[in-house]
Write an enzyme that holds these catalytic residues in place. Structure first.
Site, short mmCIF file in Angstrom:
data_model
loop_
_atom_site.label_atom_id
_atom_site.label_comp_id
_atom_site.label_asym_id
_atom_site.label_seq_id
_atom_site.Cartn_x
_atom_site.Cartn_y
_atom_site.Cartn_z
CE1 TYR A 1 76.45 53.66 -36.43
CE2 TYR A 1 76.48 55.34 -34.46
CZ TYR A 1 76.38 54.90 -35.57
OH TYR A 1 76.07 56.04 -36.55
CG ASP B 1 81.50 43.24 -28.53
OD1 ASP B 1 81.80 44.13 -29.28
OD2 ASP B 1 80.57 43.00 -27.95
CG PHE C 1 85.20 51.34 -29.50
CD1 PHE C 1 84.91 52.51 -29.94
CD2 PHE C 1 86.06 50.70 -30.51
CE1 PHE C 1 85.52 53.15 -31.09
CE2 PHE C 1 86.93 51.41 -31.55
CZ PHE C 1 86.57 52.53 -31.89
CB SER D 1 81.23 60.95 -24.32
OG SER D 1 79.95 61.88 -24.59
CE1 TYR E 1 78.45 56.33 -22.09
CE2 TYR E 1 77.34 58.61 -21.96
CZ TYR E 1 78.11 57.55 -22.48
OH TYR E 1 79.01 57.83 -23.92
CE LYS F 1 81.96 56.42 -22.51
NZ LYS F 1 82.86 55.25 -23.22
CG ASN G 1 67.79 54.77 -24.99
OD1 ASN G 1 66.67 54.99 -24.25
ND2 ASN G 1 68.65 53.92 -25.12
CG PHE H 1 62.65 64.24 -26.07
CD1 PHE H 1 61.50 63.85 -25.50
CD2 PHE H 1 63.57 63.36 -26.23
CE1 PHE H 1 61.23 62.53 -25.45
CE2 PHE H 1 63.59 62.04 -26.31
CZ PHE H 1 62.26 61.46 -25.87
#
Ligand code: UD1
Length: 344
Positions: free
Chosen positions: A12, A32, A82, A126, A151, A155, A200, A220
């Site tokens: 993305y 990739d 990425f 992130s 996750y 990072k 997600n 949520f």
């Protein structure tokens, strides 16, 4: 023409960055493993830029295969890394998959930088490294909080590994970009986000609900300590985000970065709640989004938005695109996908 290696370049954010790099005269080589992207993205990139980037189907956990890319395309001047797994929930269920994939890739890239004399790295980080910050907007100097998912931990650990490696080898330089919430698609609708299965993330779920693939969007939580009770994020247009990568590469190649490793927040500086996003989407597109309020999602923070001053001043970069426009591009992309699927 400087050669740039882009790992995860069909993903993305990667694909949007490849477009900006090519439009700025860079020669791009994508690696990739296509685990979470499609080879058709190359056609999308070519339709925008007039040029199909070089592509190698490689998993970044395979160091030997990556080394061969350096041999095949001599003179790579910078790497934008990425390639990583990014689903927070999945990372809780399959932590080893995440630690292996996201960290072995980083180790391989760093080793190859030294071995292949390619000293410049742009790393995808992130805002997850901040957890729930004590002070908002959050600056780059805010403490890194214990990660809320494997996750997020990958990072944080990756940032530390890069920092230590650069400290030990002063030839190496890195700009780590801490993304807030990237959304939307290229205005041509030739590339965009392609979630695997049930999305997600908020915006693909919103557009899939709007087009009728999903019945109802679940909001949520409406009991957060925010003006309307829903959680707040800093949504940034993916094209604005992509442009920051070109500036980061230029800064590295021009030897303008300081301290070996630098961290930049990439956000707009504006926090929006889930309900505000839904209302803005409906206003921008004229399409209603079926929604219901449900319980909070485990691991979510209440509110986070960026102080992007450092990136604004040091990189001369600013994310200025309106929320309406970013959401409209997400909608155009969803409609384009629907058309494509109906024809195939
Ligand atoms: C998360 C990660 C971020 C990571 C990104 C990649 C954390 C704290 N954040 O972002 O680091 O880069 O995923 O995928 O780990 N929402 C709904 N309904 C939905 C989906 C989302 O209400 O169906 C809400 C969420 O509760 C949240 C907001 O929308 O408040 C944004 O969610 P999402 O798009 O999933 O991104 P983050 O969780 O912020």
């Amino acid at each position: 023409m400087s050669k740039i290696l882009v790992t995860g370049g069909t993903g993305y954010i990667g694909s949007h960055t490849v477009v900006e790099l090519q439009n700025n005269g860079y020669e791009v080589i994508i690696v990739d493993n296509l685990s979470n992207s499609s080879i058709d993205v190359l056609d999308g990139i070519a339709s925008i830029t007039g040029k199909k980037p070089a592509f190698e189907k490689i998993d970044c956990q395979n160091k030997q295969a990556l080394a061969e890319v350096f041999a095949k395309y001599p003179g790579i001047e910078a790497i934008i890394h990425f390639a990583a797994s990014k689903a927070v929930g999945e990372s809780v269920e399959k932590p080893l998959l995440y630690y292996k994939n996201n960290l072995i890739s980083v180790l391989n890239i760093l080793e190859l930088m030294g071995e292949q004399n390619t000293y410049n790295l742009v790393f995808s980080s992130s805002c997850t490294v901040y957890g729930q910050p004590d002070i908002l907007p959050v600056t780059e100097n805010a403490p890194v909080k214990p990660a809320t998912s494997p996750y997020g931990n990958t990072k944080q650990i990756a940032e530390e590994i890069i920092r230590d490696t650069i400290h030990a080898d002063n030839r190496l330089k890195c700009i780590a970009l801490r993304y807030f919430n990237p959304v939307g698609a290229h205005p041509s609708a030739a590339i965009g986000e392609l979630p695997n299965g049930v999305p997600n993330n908020l915006i693909p779920f919103v557009t899939q609900t709007a087009i009728g693939i999903r019945e109802c969007l679940r909001v949520f939580g409406n009991d957060y300590n925010t003006p309307d009770g829903s959680a707040i994020r800093d949504y940034i247009w993916v094209v604005d985000l992509a442009k920051a990568h070109v500036i980061a590469v230029e800064r590295l190649l021009g030897n303008k970065n300081k301290n070996g490793i630098e961290f930049f927040n990439l956000g707009t500086g504006k926090g929006l709640s889930v309900l505000e996003i839904l209302n803005t989407f409906e206003q921008a597109t004229g399409v209603k989004v079926n929604r219901k309020i449900v319980a909070r999602r485990e691991g979510d923070v209440e509110k986070v938005w960026a102080d992007p001053t450092f990136a604004n001043n040091e990189l001369g970069w600013k994310a200025e695109t309106s929320t309406e426009k970013m959401l409209a591009t997400a909608w155009e992309w969803e409609k384009r996908l629907a058309k494509k699927n109906s024809m195939s």
